[in-house]
Design an enzyme around this catalytic site. Structure first.
Site, PDB file in Angstrom:
ATOM      1  CD  GLU A 143      -1.851   2.311   1.811  1.00 13.48           C
ATOM      2  OE1 GLU A 143      -1.252   3.166   1.199  1.00 13.48           O
ATOM      3  OE2 GLU A 143      -2.579   2.479   2.920  1.00 13.48           O
ATOM      4  CB  CYS A 195      -1.260   6.825   1.526  1.00 15.33           C
ATOM      5  SG  CYS A 195      -2.059   6.037   2.659  1.00 15.33           S
TER       6      CYS A 195
END
Length: 481
Positions: free
Chosen positions: A258, A292
């Site tokens: 990720e 993120c």
């Protein structure tokens, strides 16, 4: 020897190896970005500690893989209780080491606790199958088995969320784990692992090591190369994710990644502008934009651009316009954002809110910045700022909105603001991202929903049954009647 050792506190953060605290001889200083002062030291792993962690995890796997689901469930439920009881202590570690505000630390802990509740209810649902074979005299079983020892690497920006999911799902599936904690917040990840130790997780099932930044390449390569490590999960930057993926590929190890993002929010002409302004402000500037999933680009229909800009600036000022500038993890992060803004302005962009040249009380602080007039020639068009900077774009057609939203190497998350659900769902099908949130911000992570990206934002999924399924492999068994 301590690095930059003057003024270091006497406390040194230990590791967790085989259920015991381990104090390595090598240490480094941990500096709080909020005060720019050394708050404590931390042990720095060498080959000795890495080998000890690998041996402990490999030994523990022999028995942990055989534990009944209810045993794991009870540990996780107890861990959730421990987090609730120790939330003030654990939150203080995170605020001190990362400069995060209390609200962000509290949110991290509550999501981590929810992961434990959720996975405790799912751990009994890992099921195999009895398929029908082509031969009526042959039976078959498809078993699901854990991989073995898993390496988890989690970033500093949401350490309780990212740290929890990096190890909880593997150990719930019967694996054992080594958590390679961030050197930016070692006491925070120590606290996370201590929760499991207090909850009764057997020795060696979860081990923690940390290293100085200088030792990162050697320690990471040693771990990935070890025959004991069977799978890796990494949450962090795309640049480092490429390195992890390459090393894992050389050793034929599967990886769950990720990585970074460049999330867009589309604000259409029929949107509820008050809601869109608030959600975009939160999505762009929560934790100083160091998420993120942070909103980095807002695409606004030209018919409501002026009204939305006024409401958006008002929302940003109301939520984040306090007397103290928010803290970023380092001065390097601040300089990166200032450089991106300066490049954009030099090429024709306009600053609508904030002052990139402002001097704050420390070099690690920066206030929100909003710019418009961004073009493809500007670095900020493609580069993930990972800070308190957001760009506004004017759009006129759906095709134009989708083109800009997808014109990035990243694909983690996105948002759409419209009162026409059909339009929102249509866009959701066209946006190249792991998640699309209609009428809410791009930052969204909860235990019951799969989380992960597309393109350079990574592959594989965390959370819920999707995350649990990442940590088992199938084995086919046939037998004759």
């Amino acid at each position: 020897m301590a690095q930059n050792g003057s003024g270091a506190e006497s406390y040194s953060v230990p590791f967790w190896i085989n259920g015991e605290e381990v104090h390595p001889a090598e240490k480094f200083d941990v500096v709080s970005p909020a005060t720019c002062k050394v708050v404590h030291q931390c042990g720095s792993a060498t080959e000795v500690e890495v080998k000890a962690a690998l041996d402990a995890a490999e030994t523990a796997f022999k028995t942990w893989k055989k534990t009944l689901p209810k045993v794991r469930r009870d540990v996780f439920l107890k861990a959730a209780e421990v987090i609730e009881r120790r939330k003030d202590e654990l939150g203080q570690y995170m605020m001190e080491e990362t400069g995060a505000p209390k609200q962000w630390a509290d949110f991290n802990l509550m999501v981590a606790r929810d992961f434990l509740f959720d996975i405790a209810g799912r751990v009994s649902n890992l099921e195999g199958a009895i398929p029908t074979t082509q031969d009526p005299n042959t039976g078959a079983l498809v078993l699901k088995e854990p991989f073995g020892v898993v390496l988890g690497v989690a970033a500093w920006n949401a350490p309780y969320i990212l740290g929890m999911r990096s190890v909880l799902f593997p150990i719930a599936a019967g694996n054992t784990a080594i958590l390679k904690g961030s050197e930016s917040c070692p006491r925070t990840v120590w606290g996370l692992v201590s929760v499991f130790q207090e909850a009764g997780l057997p020795a060696g099932v979860l081990n923690l090591i940390v290293h100085s930044a200088a030792n990162a390449p050697a320690i990471t390569e040693q771990l990935i190369a070890s025959p004991a490590i069977k799978k890796i999960n990494f949450t962090g930057s795309t640049a480092v994710g490429r390195i992890i993926g390459r090393l894992a590929g050389e050793h034929l190890k599967p990886v769950l990644l990720e990585l970074g993002g460049k999330a867009s929010a589309i604000v259409w002409e029929d949107a509820d502008l008050d809601n869109a302004a608030t959600q975009c402000a939160l999505g762009a500037f929560l934790n100083s934009g160091q998420i993120c999933m942070s909103t980095e680009r807002i695409l606004i229909h030209k018919n409501i651009r002026a009204e939305f800009e006024a409401k958006f600036i008002g929302a940003v000022n109301a939520i984040f316009g306090g007397p103290d500038a928010p803290v970023l993890i380092s001065g390097i992060a601040v300089e990166k954002n200032k450089k991106l803004i300066a490049d954009a302005v030099s090429k024709g962009a306009t600053v609508l809110y904030g002052d990139a040249s402002a001097s704050e009380s420390s070099p690690t602080r920066m206030r929100p910045l909003i710019i418009s007039g961004v073009t493809e020639a500007m670095d900020i068009y493609k580069t993930e700022s990972f800070g308190p900077s957001v760009s506004l774009y004017e759009i006129e057609t759906e095709e134009e909105a989708l083109r800009i939203a997808n014109d990035t190497e990243y694909g983690l998350t996105s948002a759409v603001f419209t009162e026409d659900l059909r339009r929102g769902l249509r866009w959701a099908g066209e946006i190249e991202a792991g998640a699309v949130h209609i009428n809410s911000m791009t930052v969204h992570d909860e235990s019951a929903l799969p989380h992960g990206g597309a393109k350079a934002s990574g592959y594989g999924r965390f959370n819920a049954q999707y995350g649990l399924g990442e940590w088992v492999k199938t084995k086919t068994v046939t037998f004759k009647f």
